[in-house]
Design a protein around this motif. Structure first.
Motif, short mmCIF file in Angstrom:
data_model
loop_
_atom_site.label_atom_id
_atom_site.label_comp_id
_atom_site.label_asym_id
_atom_site.label_seq_id
_atom_site.Cartn_x
_atom_site.Cartn_y
_atom_site.Cartn_z
N GLY A 96 0.82 -1.21 0.00
CA GLY A 96 0.00 0.00 0.00
C GLY A 96 0.85 1.25 0.00
O GLY A 96 0.59 2.20 -0.74
N ALA A 100 0.73 3.82 -2.97
CA ALA A 100 0.23 5.15 -2.62
C ALA A 100 1.26 6.22 -2.97
O ALA A 100 0.91 7.32 -3.42
CB ALA A 100 -0.12 5.21 -1.14
N SER A 266 -4.45 2.36 -1.12
CA SER A 266 -3.45 3.10 -1.89
C SER A 266 -4.07 4.30 -2.60
O SER A 266 -3.45 5.36 -2.67
CB SER A 266 -2.71 2.18 -2.85
OG SER A 266 -3.63 1.47 -3.62
#
Lengths: 390, 340
Positions: A96, A100, A266
């Motif tokens: 994530g 992200a 994300s």
């Protein structure tokens, strides 16, 4: 006698001493309060006959876990189940964070783009996702998007890949003898690429000639690994997924729970990071860009060598917060059946064993140390990036 | 300073004894606040379910109402706390609720190690499986390779694992935090099978868009005696909750119902019935209750048969047959110790 009194009063008048005394008093109060809470807890647990301790971690768990990256069956212990959940939490947090960051950088730059459409699209994305609750977004991806995929019997099929509402099925690689050679070649080529980059830098400083070191090292890594792969005679066999009565079996599967949580985490955190990136870039004085251009640097080099290093100083501290948020928010994954720490330990384990204090304590310990390690790493990185004043 | 520490410690010690002492006399607490705090499910039709006005109904709800009728003579003196399966025991242990009446299975570990006391069984149940009819599955033994949805933190999770292990069948478990979310996952086709207690399956099936498209497989894979739970260590409170249930079963056996209880109290010559209904002596005294405690339960909540028919019986949307929950005299296992 009076002398003693005098020295006493001057001792108390000293601001440093007073601060020490106050802190000591506070410490004593905190310890006493803690002792009171603990003894109260013990007394209550005793009167109600609730057993305590971490012995349960060695007992067989007896419940299944949907996703386990290490070997796990119902016959394994609660301790093993805890480990499985811990790994699931780490995996979703780390993936994530990587996703992200990429989304955040791309969207942050896009919002600053001179292209009207690109900038507006990025604005809409950022403002929408930032303002909707994360749990809602998880439910949206899980119950609205992924559940709308076809039933396994009507799977969408691309060659050996199956796509349905139970996940994405792909052939799983079984590594044969000779794979070690390929892995070794891969790491050696990574090492070699460091030398290429260093050599290119040194040569540029001496002669001013420029060499595309990053592209060259990428080509080296891919090339050398491929050659090793061919030389050792393709040491991989694939196990293909097959349709069975209920599901697709065999191969590898990316379960929808994992996909839903990863997308939600994300894209949500990415929207916040995009704003950090935008703020960081806007904080760099426009004069820097003008000066760079007047030196004849291209726009790409201006961004990479002049603007970004200065922007990073503004971006990194709030970025740390976003990483921490993402890691902690992964605990919401249980709501859509992703078997992370909260679901497995504070949910099932707590309920089967009744050890509320111990299981919640374990979870607090994990999230505490996860957050602390992220923040320690980011502080170290921030220090490296900080302006060195001369 | 020293004396202050002493003061603080003694205050702390007093506070500690007060808070532990309070746990032992639930009846006094309940009388003082004027209502029972009752932990129920977040919505299982027939067991505990709130309508659009916030009125709770169901078998589990009636267990709390019966206790309230016994104590206050008012079955409405109950406040409900909806709890998920994983929250329920902590809520009871910590004193947030006085009775946990939430289709909870009586098991050895829960009774002995969790600081809980089970009172009486108000529903004998067993775990089953529900599948879509169009799958063509007729038996749980055909479920090899299936994906199974269930709510987490329940005995269901363990029984399911045991069942598939015992029969050497593979399965994919999808375990969701709340029953409603597990049902949604089943409805959207994330899994082939939904598993919980059979009564729960019937209740949840009534919530699906087309209940007739789903069948409950014949196998029952476990024993699930469900009933109200109280905190360990308060015997008087446990007795009250237990006997509120036993009175209802005995009343059905004696033919006393909410419609005839007033008449029977005034006309019956049977000394056992007269004692039970408070026409003679005070049977409630040993529980710390009034003489008409049992009368109030039957008048306001009804006997066990009435409670069953009203909430889950064949004429309700849940539509469960009486089955083993019939009286022992009628071929079931509902058997309550005599009121003597």
């Amino acid at each position: 006698m009076s002398e003693k009194a005098n020295s006493n009063s001057s001792f108390l008048n000293d601001a440093g001493n007073r601060a020490l005394i106050f802190q000591a008093v506070l410490l004593v109060l905190v310890v006493l309060a803690g002792y009171y809470l603990f003894s109260n807890l013990q007394a209550n647990l005793d009167t109600r006959g609730i057993s305590t301790g971490f012995k349960f971690l060695n007992e067989p768990a007896g419940f299944p876990i949907l996703m386990h990256l290490i070997e796990y069956t119902e016959a394994n212990t609660y301790g093993r189940a805890f480990l499985v959940a811990l790994i699931n939490t780490f995996v979703i947090s780390i993936l994530g964070i990587i996703l992200a960051t990429i989304i955040g950088i791309v969207m942050g730059l896009a919002r600053l783009s001179n292209n009207w459409l690109v900038a507006r699209l990025a604005t809409v994305y950022i403002e929408t996702l930032r303002n909707l609750p994360l749990l809602l977004q998880m439910f949206f991806w899980y119950f609205a998007v992924l559940a709308a995929m076809p039933h396994p019997r009507n799977s969408i099929i691309f060659g050996d890949f199956f796509l349905n509402n139970r996940g994405i099925y792909s052939p799983s690689p079984n590594f044969q003898e000779g794979m070690g050679f390929v892995v070794a070649a891969f790491f050696i080529s990574i090492l070699a690429s460091f030398f290429i980059i260093r050599w290119a830098k040194q040569r540029q400083q001496k002669t001013g000639e420029w060499f595309p070191a990053y592209w060259a090292s990428l080509a080296t890594i891919v090339g050398v690994t491929l050659i090793a792969f061919v030389l050792s005679g393709f040491p991989v066999e694939f196990e293909l997924p097959n349709k069975s009565r209920f599901n697709v079996t065999g191969g590898m599967v990316l379960i929808p729970e994992f996909v839903a949580v990863l997308i939600a985490l994300s894209t949500y955190t990415g929207a916040f990071i995009a704003e950090n990136v935008r703020a960081g870039i806007l904080s760099v004085n426009w004069g820097q860009t003008e000066a760079s251009r007047s030196l004849g640097l291209s726009d790409t080099l201006t961004q990479r060598l002049i603007v970004l290093p200065q922007a990073l100083r503004v971006i990194i501290p709030p970025l740390t917060n976003q990483y921490l948020n993402l890691a902690k928010n992964s605990s919401l994954g249980g709501a859509v059946a992703y078997p992370e720490l909260v679901l497995v330990v504070m949910g099932t384990t707590l309920n089967q064993t009744g050890q509320a204090i111990e299981t919640i304590g374990l979870c607090m310990l994990v999230y505490g140390s996860l957050s602390l390690s992220i923040s320690l790493f980011m502080n170290w990185y921030n220090k490296r990036m900080a302006l060195v004043e001369r | 300073m020293k004396s202050n520490v002493g003061k603080f410690l003694s205050t702390a010690a007093i506070a500690a004894t007060i808070s532990t002492g309070a746990a032992a006399a639930t009846l006094d607490d309940v009388k003082a606040k004027g209502f029972i705090q009752c932990g129920v499910s977040q919505g299982v039709p027939g067991f505990s379910n709130a309508d659009d006005k916030g009125n709770w109904t169901g078998i589990d709800v009636d267990a709390c109402r019966a206790t309230a009728a016994a104590i206050f003579g008012d079955a409405q003196a109950v406040k409900f706390t909806p709890l998920s399966a994983k929250e329920r025991f902590t809520a009871l242990q910590s004193g947030e609720i006085d009775i946990l009446s939430r289709n909870t299975t009586w098991t050895y570990t829960r009774d002995t190690a969790l600081g809980l006391d089970f009172t009486a069984v108000n529903f004998y149940d067993g775990q089953g499986f529900m599948v879509r009819k169009d799958l063509g599955v007729q038996s749980a033994m055909d479920l090899d390779g299936a994906t199974v949805c269930t709510e987490q933190g329940t005995t269901t999770e363990l029984n399911m694992a045991d069942f598939f292990r015992k029969h050497e069948m593979n399965y994919v478990p999808v375990i969701v935090q709340k029953a409603d979310e597990a049902l949604a996952a089943y409805a959207t086709g994330r899994c082939d099978v939904f598993t919980t207690d059979k009564s729960g399956l019937a209740a949840h099936r009534s919530k699906l868009a087309d209940p007739s498209a789903h069948i409950i497989l014949p196998e029952t894979i476990s024993k699930e005696p469900l009933g109200p739970v109280v905190r360990h260590g308060d015997n008087q409170w446990k007795d009250i909750v237990t006997w509120a249930m036993f009175v209802q079963v005995n009343a059905e056996e004696m033919g006393i119902s909410s419609s005839n209880v007033a008449e029977i109290k005034s006309t019956s010559k049977d000394p056992g019935i007269r004692r039970l209904l408070g026409a003679e002596g005070n049977m409630g005294e040993s529980l710390g209750l009034g003489a008409d405690w049992a009368y109030n339960i039957i008048a306001e909540v009804g006997n066990y048969g009435e409670v069953f028919e009203k909430n889950v019986g064949p004429n309700t949307p849940v539509g469960l047959p009486r089955g083993i929950n019939n009286l022992w005299t009628e071929g079931g296992v509902m058997y309550a110790p005599p009121v003597r």
